[in-house]
Design an enzyme around this catalytic site. Structure first.
Site, short mmCIF file in Angstrom:
data_model
loop_
_atom_site.label_atom_id
_atom_site.label_comp_id
_atom_site.label_asym_id
_atom_site.label_seq_id
_atom_site.Cartn_x
_atom_site.Cartn_y
_atom_site.Cartn_z
CG HIS A 282 72.70 20.57 30.14
ND1 HIS A 282 72.79 19.64 29.71
CD2 HIS A 282 71.70 21.44 29.38
CE1 HIS A 282 72.94 20.01 28.48
NE2 HIS A 282 72.03 20.83 27.91
NE ARG B 17 68.98 25.53 23.13
CZ ARG B 17 70.01 25.79 23.37
NH1 ARG B 17 70.43 24.20 24.44
NH2 ARG B 17 69.91 26.82 24.15
CG HIS C 263 68.76 18.13 27.45
ND1 HIS C 263 67.97 19.61 28.20
CD2 HIS C 263 69.84 19.25 26.68
CE1 HIS C 263 68.16 20.66 28.04
NE2 HIS C 263 69.55 20.16 26.66
CG ASP D 85 68.93 23.68 26.44
OD1 ASP D 85 69.71 23.05 27.26
OD2 ASP D 85 67.96 23.53 25.61
FE LIG Z 1 70.69 21.39 26.46
#
Ligand SMILES: [Fe+2]
Length: 320
Positions: A103, A274, A259, A105
């Site tokens: 995917h 993150r 990723h 983000d």
């Molecule tokens: Fe992600």
């Protein structure tokens, strides 16, 4: 042996894969970096798509966020509460869904993040690597007829998808709870399948697991084409794999990558943080921007701080 190039500020950039990935040394990340170091990191990021730093264990949430601000405006996740009440999203093996699907983000909103900065806090004794794929080389490597086909397609992305299908072993209550939080607002966004990168001008494939379907096609045709393009993205030669150590930081250009978090560390703890940096509304090769399909108005920034989800509304005129 890989070659390293050095700038005046002793920042070193060492390529670790043929098509994607570089390790950067000689820098202690934080809010006080020099302009030269920030420019060097940004240039490496645009060139190599994902860059890695070892030994950044000094970072806490505040320093992580202060560093992110040097790359742009931090934004919170549109629906998932942050780990610290601000911008840091907790990625924890013991809570929430695991990211073991390819995917990009937050592509279920128009102006999804430009950069993601991931910091490893607790790493399992084995497993839990992350893979990144270069969606610019994936596009460039397509045969010309497939590039022409992709150029004309648009796809619908959503945060509403079948979690149970992805985690068949998860407890029903855990799935229901995660779904309730993650899709507290259901977003539907139409993006071009080919995005023209706003900084490099490269064409990239904009797909991944938030895609529901390709506009105008039957479900079967849509699935076949998505599988075809996704196979070029996921090809091993088009990826890099990172084996985490605590204190590592990875930064990726979320506009030119997908990723995948490998879910192979059994029940061992794996905790990362993150912070994402705001992006802009994609445009296709024809110059047509992405558009928010629903909701009609984007809710107030979640949790009192900007989520970035509403920045995509300017071009649609559908939200304040
Ligand atoms: Fe992600």
């Amino acid at each position: 042996m890989a070659t390293a190039t050095h700038t005046a500020t002793a920042l070193s950039v060492t390529k670790i894969g043929g098509r994607i990935g570089a390790e950067i040394g000689g820098v202690r990340l934080g809010g006080g970096l020099s302009d030269d170091d920030v420019a060097g990191i940004r240039a490496a990021l645009l060139a190599h798509k994902v860059v890695f730093f070892r030994g950044q264990g000094h970072l806490d949430e505040a320093a992580h966020e202060a560093f992110a601000e040097l790359l742009g405006a931090p934004v919170a996740h549109p629906t998932v509460p942050s780990a610290d009440g601000r911008y840091a999203l907790g990625i924890d093996s013991h809570h929430g869904a695991r990211a073991n699907q390819w995917h990009t983000d937050v592509t279920f909103v128009p102006a999804y993040p430009a950069f993601s900065i991931l910091r490893a806090v607790t790493i399992p004794p084995y497993g839990g690597d992350t893979l990144w794929a270069n969606t610019a080389t994936a596009y460039a490597g397509l045969p010309e007829p497939l590039r022409a086909l992709a150029d004309g397609l648009r796809a619908v992305h959503s945060n509403e998808y079948d979690y149970a299908a992805l985690r068949p072993d998860a407890l029903p209550e855990a799935l229901a709870q995660y779904r309730e939080v993650f899709t507290s607002t259901t977003f539907l966004t139409e993006h071009p399948v080919v995005r023209v990168h706003p900084e490099t001008g490269e064409r990239t494939l904009l797909l991944g697991n938030f895609v529901q379907r390709i506009q105008g096609l039957t479900g079967r045709d849509s699935r076949a084409l998505l599988d075809l393009f996704q196979a070029h993205i996921e090809s091993p030669e088009n990826t890099v794999r990172w084996q985490w150590q605590a204190g590592d930081v990875a930064i990726w250009d979320n506009r030119a990558t997908q990723h995948y978090g490998v879910d192979d560390s059994d029940d061992h703890e794996r905790t990362l943080r993150r912070v994402t940096v705001d992006g802009d509304v994609p445009v296709g090769p024809d110059g047509v921007p992405s558009r928010l399909i629903s909701p009609e108005t984007v809710p107030d920034p979640s949790f009192g701080i900007p989520s970035g989800a509403s920045t995509g509304s300017a071009s649609t005129g559908s939200a304040a």
